[in-house]
Design a protein around this motif. Structure first.
Motif, PDB file in Angstrom:
ATOM      1  N   LEU A 104     -58.397   0.332 -19.657  1.00 48.63           N
ATOM      2  CA  LEU A 104     -58.153   0.084 -18.238  1.00 48.63           C
ATOM      3  C   LEU A 104     -58.078   1.382 -17.455  1.00 48.63           C
ATOM      4  O   LEU A 104     -58.589   1.459 -16.332  1.00 48.63           O
ATOM      5  CB  LEU A 104     -56.880  -0.748 -18.051  1.00 48.63           C
ATOM      6  CG  LEU A 104     -56.557  -1.161 -16.616  1.00 48.63           C
ATOM      7  CD1 LEU A 104     -57.727  -1.895 -15.957  1.00 48.63           C
ATOM      8  CD2 LEU A 104     -55.295  -2.013 -16.593  1.00 48.63           C
ATOM      9  N   ILE A 105     -57.475   2.407 -18.026  1.00 48.56           N
ATOM     10  CA  ILE A 105     -57.444   3.714 -17.356  1.00 48.56           C
ATOM     11  C   ILE A 105     -58.868   4.175 -17.068  1.00 48.56           C
ATOM     12  O   ILE A 105     -59.194   4.591 -15.953  1.00 48.56           O
ATOM     13  CB  ILE A 105     -56.698   4.766 -18.209  1.00 48.56           C
ATOM     14  CG1 ILE A 105     -55.226   4.406 -18.354  1.00 48.56           C
ATOM     15  CG2 ILE A 105     -56.847   6.164 -17.597  1.00 48.56           C
ATOM     16  CD1 ILE A 105     -54.489   5.212 -19.421  1.00 48.56           C
ATOM     17  N   ALA A 106     -59.730   4.094 -18.068  1.00 52.99           N
ATOM     18  CA  ALA A 106     -61.120   4.529 -17.905  1.00 52.99           C
ATOM     19  C   ALA A 106     -61.844   3.691 -16.862  1.00 52.99           C
ATOM     20  O   ALA A 106     -62.554   4.227 -15.997  1.00 52.99           O
ATOM     21  CB  ALA A 106     -61.849   4.476 -19.244  1.00 52.99           C
ATOM     22  N   LYS A 107     -61.689   2.375 -16.918  1.00 56.64           N
ATOM     23  CA  LYS A 107     -62.352   1.495 -15.936  1.00 56.64           C
ATOM     24  C   LYS A 107     -61.938   1.845 -14.513  1.00 56.64           C
ATOM     25  O   LYS A 107     -62.773   1.925 -13.611  1.00 56.64           O
ATOM     26  CB  LYS A 107     -62.005   0.030 -16.207  1.00 56.64           C
ATOM     27  CG  LYS A 107     -62.682  -0.575 -17.386  1.00 56.64           C
ATOM     28  CD  LYS A 107     -62.214  -2.018 -17.560  1.00 56.64           C
ATOM     29  CE  LYS A 107     -62.757  -2.645 -18.811  1.00 56.64           C
ATOM     30  NZ  LYS A 107     -62.289  -4.036 -18.978  1.00 56.64           N
ATOM     31  N   LEU A 108     -60.637   2.018 -14.304  1.00 57.41           N
ATOM     32  CA  LEU A 108     -60.144   2.332 -12.966  1.00 57.41           C
ATOM     33  C   LEU A 108     -60.630   3.693 -12.484  1.00 57.41           C
ATOM     34  O   LEU A 108     -61.022   3.852 -11.331  1.00 57.41           O
ATOM     35  CB  LEU A 108     -58.617   2.250 -12.938  1.00 57.41           C
ATOM     36  CG  LEU A 108     -58.033   0.843 -13.090  1.00 57.41           C
ATOM     37  CD1 LEU A 108     -56.523   0.916 -13.298  1.00 57.41           C
ATOM     38  CD2 LEU A 108     -58.376  -0.027 -11.898  1.00 57.41           C
ATOM     39  N   ALA A 109     -60.610   4.686 -13.372  1.00 57.70           N
ATOM     40  CA  ALA A 109     -61.060   6.030 -12.998  1.00 57.70           C
ATOM     41  C   ALA A 109     -62.541   6.034 -12.631  1.00 57.70           C
ATOM     42  O   ALA A 109     -62.940   6.634 -11.622  1.00 57.70           O
ATOM     43  CB  ALA A 109     -60.787   7.015 -14.131  1.00 57.70           C
ATOM     44  N   LEU A 110     -63.345   5.381 -13.423  1.00 63.13           N
ATOM     45  CA  LEU A 110     -64.788   5.359 -13.152  1.00 63.13           C
ATOM     46  C   LEU A 110     -65.110   4.557 -11.889  1.00 63.13           C
ATOM     47  O   LEU A 110     -65.990   4.950 -11.112  1.00 63.13           O
ATOM     48  CB  LEU A 110     -65.544   4.813 -14.359  1.00 63.13           C
ATOM     49  CG  LEU A 110     -65.466   5.709 -15.604  1.00 63.13           C
ATOM     50  CD1 LEU A 110     -66.078   5.017 -16.809  1.00 63.13           C
ATOM     51  CD2 LEU A 110     -66.110   7.064 -15.344  1.00 63.13           C
ATOM     52  N   ALA A 111     -64.382   3.471 -11.648  1.00 63.22           N
ATOM     53  CA  ALA A 111     -64.592   2.689 -10.425  1.00 63.22           C
ATOM     54  C   ALA A 111     -64.179   3.509  -9.204  1.00 63.22           C
ATOM     55  O   ALA A 111     -64.857   3.486  -8.160  1.00 63.22           O
ATOM     56  CB  ALA A 111     -63.810   1.387 -10.493  1.00 63.22           C
ATOM     57  N   ALA A 112     -63.080   4.243  -9.304  1.00 60.28           N
ATOM     58  CA  ALA A 112     -62.636   5.079  -8.196  1.00 60.28           C
ATOM     59  C   ALA A 112     -63.643   6.182  -7.900  1.00 60.28           C
ATOM     60  O   ALA A 112     -63.923   6.496  -6.744  1.00 60.28           O
ATOM     61  CB  ALA A 112     -61.256   5.680  -8.496  1.00 60.28           C
ATOM     62  N   ARG A 113     -64.201   6.748  -8.953  1.00 68.75           N
ATOM     63  CA  ARG A 113     -65.214   7.789  -8.763  1.00 68.75           C
ATOM     64  C   ARG A 113     -66.437   7.223  -8.037  1.00 68.75           C
ATOM     65  O   ARG A 113     -66.970   7.853  -7.115  1.00 68.75           O
ATOM     66  CB  ARG A 113     -65.627   8.377 -10.116  1.00 68.75           C
ATOM     67  CG  ARG A 113     -66.602   9.510  -9.983  1.00 68.75           C
ATOM     68  CD  ARG A 113     -66.947  10.123 -11.314  1.00 68.75           C
ATOM     69  NE  ARG A 113     -67.713  11.326 -11.071  1.00 68.75           N
ATOM     70  CZ  ARG A 113     -67.798  12.316 -11.910  1.00 68.75           C
ATOM     71  NH1 ARG A 113     -67.169  12.278 -13.059  1.00 68.75           N
ATOM     72  NH2 ARG A 113     -68.520  13.380 -11.619  1.00 68.75           N
ATOM     73  N   ARG A 114     -66.859   6.033  -8.438  1.00 71.76           N
ATOM     74  CA  ARG A 114     -67.994   5.387  -7.745  1.00 71.76           C
ATOM     75  C   ARG A 114     -67.651   5.144  -6.282  1.00 71.76           C
ATOM     76  O   ARG A 114     -68.492   5.358  -5.402  1.00 71.76           O
ATOM     77  CB  ARG A 114     -68.358   4.074  -8.441  1.00 71.76           C
ATOM     78  CG  ARG A 114     -69.202   4.234  -9.677  1.00 71.76           C
ATOM     79  CD  ARG A 114     -69.749   2.899 -10.174  1.00 71.76           C
ATOM     80  NE  ARG A 114     -68.710   1.919 -10.482  1.00 71.76           N
ATOM     81  CZ  ARG A 114     -68.065   1.842 -11.639  1.00 71.76           C
ATOM     82  NH1 ARG A 114     -68.327   2.687 -12.625  1.00 71.76           N
ATOM     83  NH2 ARG A 114     -67.148   0.909 -11.825  1.00 71.76           N
ATOM     84  N   ASP A 115     -66.443   4.675  -6.013  1.00 72.30           N
ATOM     85  CA  ASP A 115     -66.023   4.420  -4.629  1.00 72.30           C
ATOM     86  C   ASP A 115     -66.108   5.679  -3.772  1.00 72.30           C
ATOM     87  O   ASP A 115     -66.449   5.605  -2.583  1.00 72.30           O
ATOM     88  CB  ASP A 115     -64.582   3.902  -4.573  1.00 72.30           C
ATOM     89  CG  ASP A 115     -64.458   2.442  -4.952  1.00 72.30           C
ATOM     90  OD1 ASP A 115     -65.495   1.762  -5.112  1.00 72.30           O
ATOM     91  OD2 ASP A 115     -63.306   1.983  -5.086  1.00 72.30           O
ATOM     92  N   LEU A 116     -65.793   6.813  -4.370  1.00 68.08           N
ATOM     93  CA  LEU A 116     -65.818   8.083  -3.628  1.00 68.08           C
ATOM     94  C   LEU A 116     -67.222   8.697  -3.579  1.00 68.08           C
ATOM     95  O   LEU A 116     -67.439   9.694  -2.891  1.00 68.08           O
ATOM     96  CB  LEU A 116     -64.854   9.085  -4.266  1.00 68.08           C
ATOM     97  CG  LEU A 116     -63.373   8.744  -4.112  1.00 68.08           C
ATOM     98  CD1 LEU A 116     -62.527   9.670  -4.952  1.00 68.08           C
ATOM     99  CD2 LEU A 116     -62.954   8.819  -2.653  1.00 68.08           C
ATOM    100  N   GLY A 117     -68.145   8.130  -4.333  1.00 67.27           N
ATOM    101  CA  GLY A 117     -69.507   8.661  -4.356  1.00 67.27           C
ATOM    102  C   GLY A 117     -69.607  10.010  -5.039  1.00 67.27           C
ATOM    103  O   GLY A 117     -70.462  10.823  -4.699  1.00 67.27           O
ATOM    104  N   LEU A 118     -68.747  10.235  -6.027  1.00 68.21           N
ATOM    105  CA  LEU A 118     -68.745  11.540  -6.732  1.00 68.21           C
ATOM    106  C   LEU A 118     -69.393  11.436  -8.093  1.00 68.21           C
ATOM    107  O   LEU A 118     -69.218  10.645  -8.885  1.00 68.21           O
ATOM    108  CB  LEU A 118     -67.315  12.052  -6.884  1.00 68.21           C
ATOM    109  CG  LEU A 118     -66.582  12.303  -5.568  1.00 68.21           C
ATOM    110  CD1 LEU A 118     -65.124  12.623  -5.827  1.00 68.21           C
ATOM    111  CD2 LEU A 118     -67.231  13.447  -4.814  1.00 68.21           C
TER     112      LEU A 118
END
Length: 118
Positions: A104-118
């Motif tokens: 879940l940590i990984a899923k949330l981190a990767l989704a947040a990165r996508r949201d920021l476009g980074l």
């Protein structure tokens, strides 16, 4: 808690029962975001690029929090609920008795990165 100078200092100053959880979150964020920098923002450790924070984490008296984008929380609401954790608008709280999984940590981190476009 005073303003931490780095992740190690933050974790060392946290309540004893929460230190292993913070270490787990830090390690998993580092795996999920290998090219991100360890940063201190809003008086908590996190990972990001420059002034863009992808994910941050914090310790309180009896629980910890992982803070990511609202979109990441919304996208993984079912996963958060499946682990029996409490979501907030920008994060999820967990404790030694109800820890957050590495997946879940990984899923949330990767989704947040996508949201920021980074």
């Amino acid at each position: 808690m005073t303003t931490p100078i780095d992740h190690d200092a933050y974790i060392a100053a946290a309540p004893d029962p929460l230190r292993p959880l913070l270490g787990q979150v830090r390690a998993q964020l580092a795996r999920a975001l290998p090219d991100a920098e360890e940063i201190i923002a809003y008086n908590m450790p996190g990972f990001g690029f420059g002034k863009s924070v992808i994910a941050g984490y914090a310790a309180f008296s009896k629980q910890c929090g992982l803070y990511v984008s609202h979109g990441a929380i919304a996208a993984h609401a079912d996963d958060i609920a499946a682990e029996g954790l409490k979501p907030t608008k920008m994060g999820v709280t967990f404790s030694p008795g109800k820890p957050i999984s590495d997946a879940l940590i990984a899923k949330l981190a990767l989704a947040a990165r996508r949201d920021l476009g980074l």
